[in-house]
Design a protein around this motif. Sequence first.
Motif: not given
Length: 162
Positions: A106-120
Amino acid sequence: MYKIKLLILLLTSIIITSCTDRIKKDIYKISVGYIGGEYDGLVLSNQLSSKLNNFGLLDNNSRYEIQGEISHSQDLFITNIDNTSDREQVNSSTKIKIFDKKQDCFTYFFYESISQFYILASSDKFISNKVAVEEIKLENTEYLVKKFVNSLDRRNFTCDEK
């Protein structure tokens, strides 16, 4: 006077064209392998293929192969003390690795996260909740793909022996 302006424009266009030709010579190609995550993985795989193809980086016979996974989770998100409006937060995270078939690492690693919300919405009968979740998942996936493609750099494609 016009001849001088035209000559200056011609000279600048020649310089710009010659610079872009040099950049194209150092382009590397990547193939898209298995992406885990069921339907969401298929969406990620399609978007990766599309973005890489648009940048001229996609080649199914490349020595570099993208492998990864994507997951989405949902949590209740309360914003105030009065609890006047409930919101649901959608978290998306991806793990993408680039595998070098030639050197078998393995030559390249990418870890990312994102979050959004909405009115229920207050009832389960409203399909707006489901539509909102699907739209947020799609937007998060698009963002993660853009961030991954922008993070690619040829210098980082080296095997690390650990």
